[in-house]
Write an enzyme that holds these catalytic residues in place. Structure first.
Site, PDB file in Angstrom:
ATOM      1  N   ASP A  23       0.846  -1.195   0.000  1.00 41.41           N
ATOM      2  CA  ASP A  23       0.000   0.000   0.000  1.00 41.41           C
ATOM      3  C   ASP A  23       0.884   1.249   0.000  1.00 41.41           C
ATOM      4  O   ASP A  23       0.385   2.381  -0.073  1.00 41.41           O
ATOM      5  CB  ASP A  23      -1.019  -0.009   1.143  1.00 41.41           C
ATOM      6  CG  ASP A  23      -0.378  -0.045   2.516  1.00 41.41           C
ATOM      7  OD1 ASP A  23       0.861  -0.169   2.601  1.00 41.41           O
ATOM      8  OD2 ASP A  23      -1.121   0.038   3.515  1.00 41.41           O
ATOM      9  N   GLU A  27       9.647  -3.790  10.472  1.00 43.82           N
ATOM     10  CA  GLU A  27      10.008  -2.483   9.897  1.00 43.82           C
ATOM     11  C   GLU A  27      10.526  -1.536  10.974  1.00 43.82           C
ATOM     12  O   GLU A  27       9.892  -1.366  12.029  1.00 43.82           O
ATOM     13  CB  GLU A  27       8.791  -1.864   9.183  1.00 43.82           C
ATOM     14  CG  GLU A  27       9.125  -0.488   8.592  1.00 43.82           C
ATOM     15  CD  GLU A  27       8.150   0.026   7.549  1.00 43.82           C
ATOM     16  OE1 GLU A  27       7.222  -0.711   7.167  1.00 43.82           O
ATOM     17  OE2 GLU A  27       8.354   1.174   7.113  1.00 43.82           O
ATOM     18  N   ASP A  65      -0.908  -6.098  -0.171  1.00 39.47           N
ATOM     19  CA  ASP A  65      -1.211  -5.451   1.110  1.00 39.47           C
ATOM     20  C   ASP A  65      -2.706  -5.269   1.267  1.00 39.47           C
ATOM     21  O   ASP A  65      -3.396  -4.884   0.312  1.00 39.47           O
ATOM     22  CB  ASP A  65      -0.562  -4.063   1.149  1.00 39.47           C
ATOM     23  CG  ASP A  65       0.545  -3.969   2.170  1.00 39.47           C
ATOM     24  OD1 ASP A  65       0.542  -4.748   3.142  1.00 39.47           O
ATOM     25  OD2 ASP A  65       1.424  -3.110   1.976  1.00 39.47           O
TER      26      ASP A  65
END
Ligand code: KIV
Length: 290
Positions: free
Chosen positions: A69, A207, A108
């Site tokens: 996304d 992340e 996503d």
């Protein structure tokens, strides 16, 4: 191979070969990725948002392509990933599936498409699999998303989880800060990682996490970890393709390595074309029908 041609079942031999060069006549599967972790083979993932670039990365042998996304900021002109819709994700994912033959395509689930309930997550994951033909979906959140992951996996949907810095929460985080710093945050990250593994995720993105913590998570999980800004010890690495290839304008995050300067190359090509047109030197005789 496209969405309409069935993927042959993986054979014993193909799950023991390397990901690079070992899987050539079908799409990469979750079993191939599990086998790579067993062997200690590191792998790469790139984002892709269209058939053209997806095809380039597929030909380059990238085993997993993420229709992220991040299309919101990297492809569609939004400031964050938050506005991205299911219809947009279905359209972009279908294009990447059509443009590729070998890579596993992970789509996503955008903000608002799974947070309401596991039933909402199932409805929208089914759209990505049926309408776009992807092989797996990715959603953000650890413990908070575990029930949805469980339901999807029970229904036969391979799920990649995403913990640490989850960009859909940009407004709650107040930006994109590194996650997992300090004892309590580190313990929460480990709990999140274990929760998504327990729920059945086949892989988890970490992340913006300190490298030492990402290493610990990677050692403690049986499923592959995919790092972005998480140091060198994760099982796989992902980059947003526009960052990786130097298409992004302005400053890129510290964790990005730019392997090309495509923005300059494309800009120069466009300027040269415009100059040729202005000068009347394009089209030349060799570009002209007689
Ligand atoms: O949307 C995306 O590109 C991602 C990667 C940063 C992992 O989620």
């Amino acid at each position: 191979m496209n969405a309409s041609s069935p993927t042959p079942a993986p054979t014993q031999a193909s799950t023991t070969a390397t990901l690079y060069g070992g899987v050539t006549n079908r799409r990469v599967t979750v079993r191939d990725l599990a086998a790579a972790k067993q062997r200690g083979e590191k792998w790469s993932m790139l984002t892709a948002y269209d058939a053209l670039t997806g095809g380039v990365f597929d030909e380059a042998g990238i085993p997993v392509l993420l229709v992220g996304d991040s299309a919101g900021n990297c492809h569609l002109g939004y400031e964050t990933t938050v506005p991205v819709t299911m219809d947009q994700m279905v359209m972009l994912s279908a294009a990447v599936v059509r443009g590729t033959r070998r890579a596993m395509i992970v789509a996503d689930m955008p903000f608002g498409s799974y947070q309401e309930s596991p039933a909402q997550a199932m409805h929208n994951a089914a759209r990505l699999m049926k309408e776009a033909g992807v092989g797996a979906v990715k959603l953000e959140g650890g413990e908070r998303s575990a029930r949805s992951i469980e339901l999807l996996v029970e229904a036969g949907v391979p799920v990649m989880a995403h913990i640490g810095l989850t960009p859909q929460s940009v407004h709650a985080f107040g930006g994109y800060p590194v996650q997992g710093r300090g004892d309590e945050a580190a313990h929460q990250l480990l709990r999140d990682a274990k929760a998504v593994q327990q729920a059945g995720a086949f892989s988890v993105v970490l992340e913006a996490v300190p490298a030492e913590l990402a290493k610990q998570v990677t050692e403690q999980l049986a499923i592959p970890t995919v790092g972005i800004g998480a140091g060198v010890d994760t099982d796989a690495q992902v980059l947003v393709w526009t960052d990786m290839a130097g298409m992004t304008a302005g400053r890129v995050p510290k964790f990005v390595k730019q392997y090309a300067n495509l923005r300059a190359v494309l800009g120069d090509a466009a300027r040269e074309f415009a100059a040729d047109v202005s000068a009347g030197s394009f089209p030349a005789p060799e570009h002209t029908f007689k």
